[in-house]
Write a protein that holds these residues in place. Sequence first.
Motif, PDB file in Angstrom:
ATOM      1  N   ASP A   1      92.091 -61.505  72.820  1.00 10.36           N
ATOM      2  CA  ASP A   1      93.460 -61.230  73.033  1.00 10.36           C
ATOM      3  C   ASP A   1      93.974 -62.130  74.213  1.00 10.36           C
ATOM      4  OD1 ASP A   1      92.037 -59.663  74.921  1.00 10.36           O
ATOM      5  OD2 ASP A   1      93.078 -58.077  73.900  1.00 10.36           O
ATOM      6  N   GLY A   2      95.009 -61.993  74.461  1.00  9.46           N
ATOM      7  CA  GLY A   2      95.555 -62.817  75.705  1.00  9.46           C
ATOM      8  C   GLY A   2      97.162 -62.914  75.962  1.00  9.46           C
ATOM      9  N   ALA A   3      97.491 -63.369  76.942  1.00  5.57           N
ATOM     10  CA  ALA A   3      98.862 -63.798  76.910  1.00  5.57           C
ATOM     11  C   ALA A   3      99.364 -64.861  76.085  1.00  5.57           C
ATOM     12  CB  ALA A   3      99.272 -63.792  78.482  1.00  5.57           C
ATOM     13  N   PRO A   4     100.751 -64.442  75.464  1.00  6.37           N
ATOM     14  CA  PRO A   4     101.264 -65.667  74.664  1.00  6.37           C
ATOM     15  C   PRO A   4     101.617 -66.570  75.358  1.00  6.37           C
ATOM     16  CG  PRO A   4     102.679 -63.649  74.944  1.00  6.37           C
ATOM     17  CD  PRO A   4     101.407 -63.333  75.642  1.00  6.37           C
ATOM     18  N   THR A   5     101.714 -66.652  76.912  1.00  4.49           N
ATOM     19  CA  THR A   5     102.200 -67.700  77.528  1.00  4.49           C
ATOM     20  C   THR A   5     101.124 -68.529  77.914  1.00  4.49           C
ATOM     21  OG1 THR A   5     101.854 -66.611  79.724  1.00  4.49           O
ATOM     22  CG2 THR A   5     104.207 -66.693  78.375  1.00  4.49           C
ATOM     23  N   THR A   6      99.724 -68.602  77.587  1.00  2.00           N
ATOM     24  CA  THR A   6      98.533 -69.225  78.073  1.00  2.00           C
ATOM     25  C   THR A   6      98.627 -70.837  77.233  1.00  2.00           C
ATOM     26  OG1 THR A   6      97.223 -68.460  76.223  1.00  2.00           O
ATOM     27  CG2 THR A   6      97.154 -67.431  78.293  1.00  2.00           C
ATOM     28  N   ARG A   7      98.141 -71.656  77.893  1.00  3.84           N
ATOM     29  CA  ARG A   7      98.063 -72.994  77.085  1.00  3.84           C
ATOM     30  C   ARG A   7      97.405 -72.948  75.681  1.00  3.84           C
ATOM     31  NH1 ARG A   7     100.815 -77.069  77.139  1.00  3.84           N
ATOM     32  NH2 ARG A   7     101.079 -76.118  75.232  1.00  3.84           N
ATOM     33  N   HIS A   8      96.153 -72.207  75.660  1.00  2.00           N
ATOM     34  CA  HIS A   8      95.654 -71.828  74.266  1.00  2.00           C
ATOM     35  C   HIS A   8      96.678 -71.351  73.135  1.00  2.00           C
ATOM     36  CE1 HIS A   8      92.844 -70.662  71.118  1.00  2.00           C
ATOM     37  NE2 HIS A   8      93.306 -69.717  71.435  1.00  2.00           N
ATOM     38  N   THR A   9      97.111 -70.289  73.629  1.00  2.00           N
ATOM     39  CA  THR A   9      98.176 -69.617  72.441  1.00  2.00           C
ATOM     40  C   THR A   9      99.229 -70.547  72.265  1.00  2.00           C
ATOM     41  OG1 THR A   9      97.429 -67.403  73.424  1.00  2.00           O
ATOM     42  CG2 THR A   9      99.445 -67.301  72.122  1.00  2.00           C
TER      43      THR A   9
ATOM     44  N   ARG B   1      94.652 -62.062  68.636  1.00  2.00           N
ATOM     45  CA  ARG B   1      94.541 -63.010  67.804  1.00  2.00           C
ATOM     46  C   ARG B   1      93.413 -62.992  67.024  1.00  2.00           C
ATOM     47  NH1 ARG B   1      98.777 -66.476  68.459  1.00  2.00           N
ATOM     48  NH2 ARG B   1      97.742 -67.957  67.049  1.00  2.00           N
ATOM     49  N   VAL B   2      93.279 -63.515  65.663  1.00  2.00           N
ATOM     50  CA  VAL B   2      91.987 -63.690  64.822  1.00  2.00           C
ATOM     51  C   VAL B   2      91.782 -65.071  64.556  1.00  2.00           C
ATOM     52  CG1 VAL B   2      93.278 -62.861  62.866  1.00  2.00           C
ATOM     53  CG2 VAL B   2      90.772 -62.428  62.996  1.00  2.00           C
TER      54      VAL B   2
ATOM     55  N   SER C   1      93.488 -69.838  64.219  1.00  5.82           N
ATOM     56  CA  SER C   1      93.731 -68.681  64.808  1.00  5.82           C
ATOM     57  C   SER C   1      95.066 -68.282  64.603  1.00  5.82           C
ATOM     58  CB  SER C   1      93.620 -69.150  66.406  1.00  5.82           C
ATOM     59  OG  SER C   1      93.927 -68.160  67.098  1.00  5.82           O
ATOM     60  N   VAL C   2      95.397 -66.974  64.281  1.00  4.34           N
ATOM     61  CA  VAL C   2      96.650 -66.539  63.995  1.00  4.34           C
ATOM     62  C   VAL C   2      96.924 -65.247  65.016  1.00  4.34           C
ATOM     63  CG1 VAL C   2      96.974 -67.591  61.894  1.00  4.34           C
ATOM     64  CG2 VAL C   2      96.073 -65.270  61.849  1.00  4.34           C
ATOM     65  N   ALA C   3      98.232 -65.087  65.244  1.00  4.56           N
ATOM     66  CA  ALA C   3      98.529 -63.921  65.794  1.00  4.56           C
ATOM     67  C   ALA C   3      98.289 -62.591  64.820  1.00  4.56           C
ATOM     68  CB  ALA C   3      99.863 -63.824  66.391  1.00  4.56           C
ATOM     69  N   THR C   4      98.008 -61.517  65.316  1.00  5.64           N
ATOM     70  CA  THR C   4      98.057 -60.237  64.219  1.00  5.64           C
ATOM     71  C   THR C   4      98.166 -58.984  65.227  1.00  5.64           C
ATOM     72  OG1 THR C   4      96.776 -59.380  62.414  1.00  5.64           O
ATOM     73  CG2 THR C   4      95.429 -60.069  64.358  1.00  5.64           C
TER      74      THR C   4
ATOM     75  N   ASN D   1      99.545 -75.453  66.051  1.00  6.19           N
ATOM     76  CA  ASN D   1      98.529 -76.107  65.402  1.00  6.19           C
ATOM     77  C   ASN D   1      97.415 -75.172  65.355  1.00  6.19           C
ATOM     78  OD1 ASN D   1      96.451 -77.244  64.050  1.00  6.19           O
ATOM     79  ND2 ASN D   1      96.248 -79.185  65.322  1.00  6.19           N
ATOM     80  N   PRO D   2      97.206 -74.128  64.376  1.00  3.59           N
ATOM     81  CA  PRO D   2      96.375 -73.206  64.442  1.00  3.59           C
ATOM     82  C   PRO D   2      95.101 -73.590  64.179  1.00  3.59           C
ATOM     83  CG  PRO D   2      97.306 -72.872  62.190  1.00  3.59           C
ATOM     84  CD  PRO D   2      97.985 -74.159  63.246  1.00  3.59           C
TER      85      PRO D   2
END
Length: 180
Positions: A82-90, A158-159, A116-119, A96-97
């Motif tokens: 998990d993590g903030a949706p504002t991170t570079r990674h997210t 995310r998963v 990687s997808v949000a869930t 591009n997943p």
Amino acid sequence: MDTTAAAPGSSSDAPATPSVDRPVFPDGYGIPETTDGQLTWADVEPRLVQSLHYWISSVRPDGTPHSVPRWGVWVDGRFWYDGAPTTRHTRNVEKNPAVTLTLESGTEVVIIEGESVATRADAEGLGARLSEAFGKYKDSGYSPGPDSWSGEDGGGLRVITPKRAMAWFAFPKDCTRFTC
């Protein structure tokens, strides 16, 4: 690795055993031509479960790579973090997943390729199991509860669902490729 078609937030999917073969390397690397010495998924998966530190590589919108160390858990044949949706990674994986997940060791290697997808995870079932698995970080000050990922936004959950993996613990003799 999980090869079921169930939705990423489902509570308990029985992972299927991935197919196993040798990866293709250029001549001279010494990869055996036989199956003797290949790893099994049962050799590899405990390392994914027990690891504390993982690296995730994604691709920026401009095509350049981005890698970040992450905490996460391997549950039901998938990697949950998990993590903030504002991170570079997210922001990268929203465009591009495709990702690569690796463990820290350069000699006992596990490489996972997937998406990687949000869930989200309801508190009963998956949320409880994820919370229990994240208990490995309690001494480091992180211990999310079962309801941490049940909100509408999934709490940033995310998963990563694997498509391929490669592993070796005694290169090149046990170098093994797994395909989901």
